[in-house]
Scaffold this motif. Structure first.
Motif, PDB file in Angstrom:
ATOM      1  N   LEU A 191     -44.671 -15.373  29.029  1.00 19.40           N
ATOM      2  CA  LEU A 191     -43.406 -15.248  28.317  1.00 19.40           C
ATOM      3  C   LEU A 191     -42.386 -16.227  28.884  1.00 19.40           C
ATOM      4  O   LEU A 191     -42.510 -16.697  30.018  1.00 19.40           O
ATOM      5  CB  LEU A 191     -42.873 -13.816  28.426  1.00 19.40           C
ATOM      6  N   HIS A 192     -41.378 -16.517  28.111  1.00 17.03           N
ATOM      7  CA  HIS A 192     -40.322 -17.456  28.481  1.00 17.03           C
ATOM      8  C   HIS A 192     -39.570 -16.976  29.721  1.00 17.03           C
ATOM      9  O   HIS A 192     -39.274 -15.786  29.854  1.00 17.03           O
ATOM     10  CB  HIS A 192     -39.356 -17.604  27.302  1.00 17.03           C
ATOM     11  N   LEU A 193     -39.259 -17.888  30.638  1.00 17.92           N
ATOM     12  CA  LEU A 193     -38.449 -17.579  31.811  1.00 17.92           C
ATOM     13  C   LEU A 193     -36.996 -17.908  31.501  1.00 17.92           C
ATOM     14  O   LEU A 193     -36.657 -19.058  31.219  1.00 17.92           O
ATOM     15  CB  LEU A 193     -38.929 -18.371  33.031  1.00 17.92           C
ATOM     16  N   GLU A 194     -36.133 -16.915  31.577  1.00 17.34           N
ATOM     17  CA  GLU A 194     -34.726 -17.116  31.230  1.00 17.34           C
ATOM     18  C   GLU A 194     -33.957 -17.814  32.333  1.00 17.34           C
ATOM     19  O   GLU A 194     -33.058 -18.596  32.065  1.00 17.34           O
ATOM     20  CB  GLU A 194     -34.068 -15.757  30.933  1.00 17.34           C
ATOM     21  N   PHE A 195     -34.294 -17.539  33.588  1.00 18.71           N
ATOM     22  CA  PHE A 195     -33.490 -18.054  34.704  1.00 18.71           C
ATOM     23  C   PHE A 195     -34.107 -19.313  35.318  1.00 18.71           C
ATOM     24  O   PHE A 195     -33.540 -20.388  35.231  1.00 18.71           O
ATOM     25  CB  PHE A 195     -33.327 -16.953  35.760  1.00 18.71           C
ATOM     26  N   CYS A 196     -35.292 -19.185  35.898  1.00 17.88           N
ATOM     27  CA  CYS A 196     -35.952 -20.341  36.530  1.00 17.88           C
ATOM     28  C   CYS A 196     -36.772 -21.083  35.477  1.00 17.88           C
ATOM     29  O   CYS A 196     -37.999 -21.220  35.581  1.00 17.88           O
ATOM     30  CB  CYS A 196     -36.824 -19.883  37.693  1.00 17.88           C
ATOM     31  N   SER A 197     -36.091 -21.575  34.475  1.00 14.00           N
ATOM     32  CA  SER A 197     -36.761 -22.149  33.304  1.00 14.00           C
ATOM     33  C   SER A 197     -37.474 -23.461  33.610  1.00 14.00           C
ATOM     34  O   SER A 197     -38.322 -23.894  32.823  1.00 14.00           O
ATOM     35  CB  SER A 197     -35.760 -22.354  32.166  1.00 14.00           C
ATOM     36  N   CYS A 226     -44.014 -17.762  38.829  1.00  9.30           N
ATOM     37  CA  CYS A 226     -43.197 -16.629  38.409  1.00  9.30           C
ATOM     38  C   CYS A 226     -43.559 -16.191  37.001  1.00  9.30           C
ATOM     39  O   CYS A 226     -43.681 -17.033  36.103  1.00  9.30           O
ATOM     40  CB  CYS A 226     -41.708 -16.984  38.441  1.00  9.30           C
ATOM     41  N   ASP A 227     -43.681 -14.879  36.826  1.00  8.79           N
ATOM     42  CA  ASP A 227     -43.744 -14.332  35.480  1.00  8.79           C
ATOM     43  C   ASP A 227     -42.339 -13.860  35.101  1.00  8.79           C
ATOM     44  O   ASP A 227     -41.385 -14.018  35.872  1.00  8.79           O
ATOM     45  CB  ASP A 227     -44.767 -13.206  35.391  1.00  8.79           C
ATOM     46  N   GLN A 228     -42.204 -13.266  33.945  1.00 10.32           N
ATOM     47  CA  GLN A 228     -40.874 -12.876  33.473  1.00 10.32           C
ATOM     48  C   GLN A 228     -40.254 -11.814  34.376  1.00 10.32           C
ATOM     49  O   GLN A 228     -39.040 -11.810  34.606  1.00 10.32           O
ATOM     50  CB  GLN A 228     -40.971 -12.364  32.037  1.00 10.32           C
ATOM     51  N   SER A 229     -41.076 -10.930  34.931  1.00 10.59           N
ATOM     52  CA  SER A 229     -40.563  -9.883  35.799  1.00 10.59           C
ATOM     53  C   SER A 229     -39.969 -10.462  37.078  1.00 10.59           C
ATOM     54  O   SER A 229     -38.853 -10.110  37.480  1.00 10.59           O
ATOM     55  CB  SER A 229     -41.683  -8.891  36.135  1.00 10.59           C
ATOM     56  N   LYS A 230     -40.691 -11.371  37.726  1.00  7.98           N
ATOM     57  CA  LYS A 230     -40.179 -11.972  38.956  1.00  7.98           C
ATOM     58  C   LYS A 230     -38.975 -12.848  38.665  1.00  7.98           C
ATOM     59  O   LYS A 230     -38.017 -12.893  39.452  1.00  7.98           O
ATOM     60  CB  LYS A 230     -41.282 -12.787  39.632  1.00  7.98           C
ATOM     61  N   ASP A 231     -38.987 -13.540  37.536  1.00  8.02           N
ATOM     62  CA  ASP A 231     -37.841 -14.350  37.136  1.00  8.02           C
ATOM     63  C   ASP A 231     -36.603 -13.472  37.009  1.00  8.02           C
ATOM     64  O   ASP A 231     -35.503 -13.861  37.423  1.00  8.02           O
ATOM     65  CB  ASP A 231     -38.156 -15.040  35.808  1.00  8.02           C
ATOM     66  N   GLY A 232     -36.768 -12.278  36.463  1.00 12.68           N
ATOM     67  CA  GLY A 232     -35.644 -11.354  36.337  1.00 12.68           C
ATOM     68  C   GLY A 232     -35.122 -10.889  37.681  1.00 12.68           C
ATOM     69  O   GLY A 232     -33.906 -10.752  37.874  1.00 12.68           O
ATOM     70  N   ARG A 233     -36.031 -10.656  38.639  1.00 15.10           N
ATOM     71  CA  ARG A 233     -35.603 -10.224  39.974  1.00 15.10           C
ATOM     72  C   ARG A 233     -34.823 -11.329  40.683  1.00 15.10           C
ATOM     73  O   ARG A 233     -33.835 -11.066  41.370  1.00 15.10           O
ATOM     74  CB  ARG A 233     -36.812  -9.812  40.813  1.00 15.10           C
TER      75      ARG A 233
END
Length: 754
Positions: free
Chosen positions: A56-62, A70-77
């Motif tokens: 899935l798309h990474l919002e922060f570490c794009s 990083c997956d989306q969960s780690k990106d969110g953390r």
């Protein structure tokens, strides 16, 4: 810039560059670190696995959404941690430091995260902050030194926030500037083929292995039951079948023991024995499975026997020994060329692959057994085992078999012109498009010149004995051969090997780069190979598979050596690929092992390949697996220790102020590795080898302080490597011949950890 006060940090983290009171030790440590530098960084995440392509798309570490750690969960953390830190800053601080802080936090997502955080080397504590390039580090410290205490709890780093930035940047320095941030993003050499299967300049694919089982007597077959239990069943040539559970353990009691019935001998190269095993597609309901083995009939006539059996109702891990029902028997005119493959096609029919009867050149009859459609030798047979046929046969002939209506032809024949097929597999098809689904790939062993790989089609004539590979063998028959003969998709000569072992098309989940590769090998040369289909031209391109690259395989648990004689290939219920090999090809010698292929360049995203095995009750004790092969990291550590000891002895011997030893004294000078207690792994006994592949206790505390860095599963994997088991090879190893891929690593004098 800061709006709120910051609490003091925890001084538990300890840097690897702490000074030593021993000058000799400092010299040795410097040399040791130089040796570590010989092994360059490679793509690796902080959980000690290869990078991946996020689902899935990474919002922060794009910057790392196409490939990284990083997956989306780690990106969110990470994004949440960034928000907590930035709450301390005013608007000006946001503008000045926001970019720096985001860059630093997102290095956990870098495909080179393990190198940036010094996680490749278990003998040094894990960094709290990634390695920064000097110019970038100086700019960060100059503009945002007040943010240091927010990013790390290490007091040594915190104390530099109001001082000269040179000391701070020295602490974050990496010895190889190509790998520090942000240089690692700009290096075309490091990023050009990132995420693709690594290949050397000759195009040899760089894959690695894990050892799965050992101590087997010529393991000829490994299959799963397709019942959701994710067990696999390993058949030994002597006639014993073992059950392996998803946790890697083996059941103490065998699934089947036919030693007293199966015909084989201790002779090296004897082709007779227990040769094939296949489970019914509806095994979960009917408990049926099928076996193929050599036996003696009346008047000691050698035969091939194909039988149906059932698993016990009382214990699904035990075959019912009284359930055997003979389906088919074929007399063997010679002791070699016995075939041995059983498999179920997608059509639900049982396919049986026989050899041509043995000897050399298929000398039986005018045209040989393989071209004689009335003979069952040298054929691919297809039968329906779900009902009885006429004349007392315990199987039916599928009505669409190609030669049902041909006078003189045996109706069970599906394809012919086969010499001695050894190992076939059904292609599961592309996981998304299903392309290739149902194709049957086989390796057919040649006579004197060529080995070949075929795709079996209905009614196909594969040429033997008129042809061998693409060339004529019997010239008279060859000139009269049909122009419709099926040619191999690939054939190779004696320079590459002398006995092909058919493999599988990889369709698993864990190594997405391998999807569509047909992976096979050669029994005699030990060569591993892969075929890739060009979908436009329908041609197949061959590439060697090379093991032994210390940089590529420097991951926990991975090995780069294997036993030479490749007996068979296998696929587990999840679609992952294995091969079975031995160091001594005798049916009675327990030198066989099973290896699993691993692509060190890329893995599937975390969580994608999870499955929950159906529980299965067992009345037998479990035997836990104990690996024999040394991992790449083990070999590197041993080489590094050896080099460090030599350098230490040389340094002490050449030291001008070294006091001469007292006469009769047995005390030895302390080596660098003995002088630092932090080098000793947890659980190590006094006087034992000082290095352990387990993380150091200090390092473990450091990792706990770093939120979300290492998963419990990663720690469990590392903990499972606490015992080292010696590799015992009783077969003389040899260096590769010119043009052969390396299979045995020659470890550099380097120190590397996961």
């Amino acid at each position: 810039m800061l709006r709120r006060s910051i609490r003091g940090g925890d001084p538990s983290w300890r840097a690897p560059w702490l000074p030593s009171s021993s000058g000799v030790f400092c010299l040795c440590l410097t040399f040791w670190l130089d040796q570590v530098g010989l092994l360059q960084g490679h793509p690796q995440c902080l959980d000690y696995g290869p990078p991946f392509r996020p689902a899935l798309h990474l919002e922060f570490c794009s910057d790392y959404e196409s490939f990284g750690c990083c997956d989306q969960s780690k990106d969110g953390r990470i994004a949440a941690r960034y928000g907590d830190i930035m709450d301390y800053f005013d608007l000006k601080g946001h503008e000045l430091c926001g970019g720096y802080i985001k860059d630093i936090l997102c290095q956990e997502c870098s495909p080179y995260a393990a190198h940036l955080y010094d996680a490749e080397n278990p003998q040094t504590p894990l960094r709290n902050l990634p390695g920064l390039c000097p110019d970038y580090c100086s700019a960060f410290h100059s503009n945002c030194h007040s943010a240091i205490s927010l990013l790390t709890s290490d007091r040594r780093l915190q104390e530099t926030h109001g001082k000269d930035g040179a000391h701070f940047c020295h602490l974050l320095n990496l010895p190889d500037e190509d790998y520090c941030f942000p240089n690692v993003l700009r290096n075309d050499h490091l990023n050009r083929n990132l995420g693709l299967v690594a290949a050397d300049p000759q195009g040899c694919l760089q894959l690695c292995l894990t050892e799965v089982a050992n101590g087997l007597r010529n393991p000829v077959s490994m299959v799963h039951a397709g019942d959701g239990t994710h067990r696999f069943f390993v058949a030994e040539q002597v006639g014993v079948v073992w059950v392996y559970l998803p946790d890697g353990s083996r059941l103490e009691q065998p699934f089947l023991d036919f030693k007293n019935i199966v015909l084989t001998t201790p002779w090296i190269g004897d082709e007779r024995g227990f040769l094939g095993l296949a489970f019914h597609p509806k095994f979960r309901r009917n408990r049926k499975f099928y076996i193929y083995y050599s036996c003696l009939g009346k008047k000691k006539v050698e035969k091939i026997r194909v039988s149906e059996m059932k698993a016990s109702r009382a214990d699904p891990n035990q075959a019912d020994p009284k359930s055997e029902r003979v389906i088919l028997e074929i007399e063997e005119p010679a002791s070699n060329h016995n075939g041995g493959q059983l498999l179920f096609g997608l059509d639900g029919y049982l396919y049986i692959f026989t050899g041509d009867g043995g000897k050399a050149g298929d000398p039986f009859g005018k045209f040989g057994n393989a071209q004689n459609k009335s003979s069952l030798l040298g054929k691919a047979l297809r039968i329906d085992v779900n009902g009885a046929g006429p004349d007392g046969k315990r199987y039916r002939v599928p009505p669409d078999n190609p030669f049902v209506s041909e006078p003189g032809a045996h109706p069970a024949v599906y394809a012919y012109g086969i010499r001695n097929i050894w190992r076939c597999a059904v292609d599961r098809g592309d996981p998304i498009t299903r392309q290739g689904r149902g194709r049957i790939f086989c390796g057919d062993v040649g006579q004197n010149r060529f080995e070949e790989v075929d795709i079996i089609v209905k009614g196909g004539n594969y040429g033997w004995r008129a042809k061998e590979g693409f060339e004529c063998y019997d010239r008279k028959l060859c000139h009269n051969a049909s122009l419709d003969d099926i040619l191999p998709i690939y054939a190779y000569g004696r320079a590459l090997g002398k006995s092909v072992t058919g493999g599988y098309v990889y369709r698993g989940c864990e190594s997405p780069n391998l999807n569509g590769l047909y992976i096979f090998g050669d029994f005699m040369s030990g060569r591993l190979m892969a075929l890739q289909e060009d979908r436009k031209t329908k041609k197949w391109k061959q590439q060697d598979i090379c093991l032994g690259d210390t940089e590529s395989c420097a991951f926990p648990g991975l090995i780069s050596t294997y036993s030479k004689f490749i007996i068979s290939f296998a696929e587990d219920e999840a679609g992952e690929l294995y091969f079975l090999a031995t160091s001594y090809p005798s049916a009675y010698v327990p030198h066989g092992s099973i290896y699993k292929f691993v692509d060190p360049s890329r893995r599937a995203p975390p969580g994608k390949c999870r499955y929950k095995p159906v529980p299965v009750k067992s009345k037998s004790k479990r035997v836990q697996f104990r690996p024999l092969a040394k991992t790449v990291l083990d070999l590197l550590k041993e080489q590094s220790e050896k080099t460090a000891r030599k350098f230490s002895n040389a340094t002490l011997a050449s030291s001008p102020d070294r006091a001469p030893p007292h006469k009769g004294s047995s005390k030895k000078p302390t080596s660098p590795t003995r002088s630092r207690k932090t080098f000793r792994g947890p659980g190590a006994k006094k006087g034992a080898r000082v290095w352990s592949p387990n993380p150091q206790r200090k390092r473990t505390r450091s990792r706990k302080a770093h939120s979300g860095r290492v998963s419990q599963s990663a720690r469990a994997r590392r903990a499972g490597r606490s015992r080292l088991w010696p590799f015992r090879s009783r077969w003389p190893t040899r260096g590769p011949a010119r043009g052969e891929p390396r299979r045995h690593a020659e470890p550099a004098a380097a120190e590397l950890g996961p």
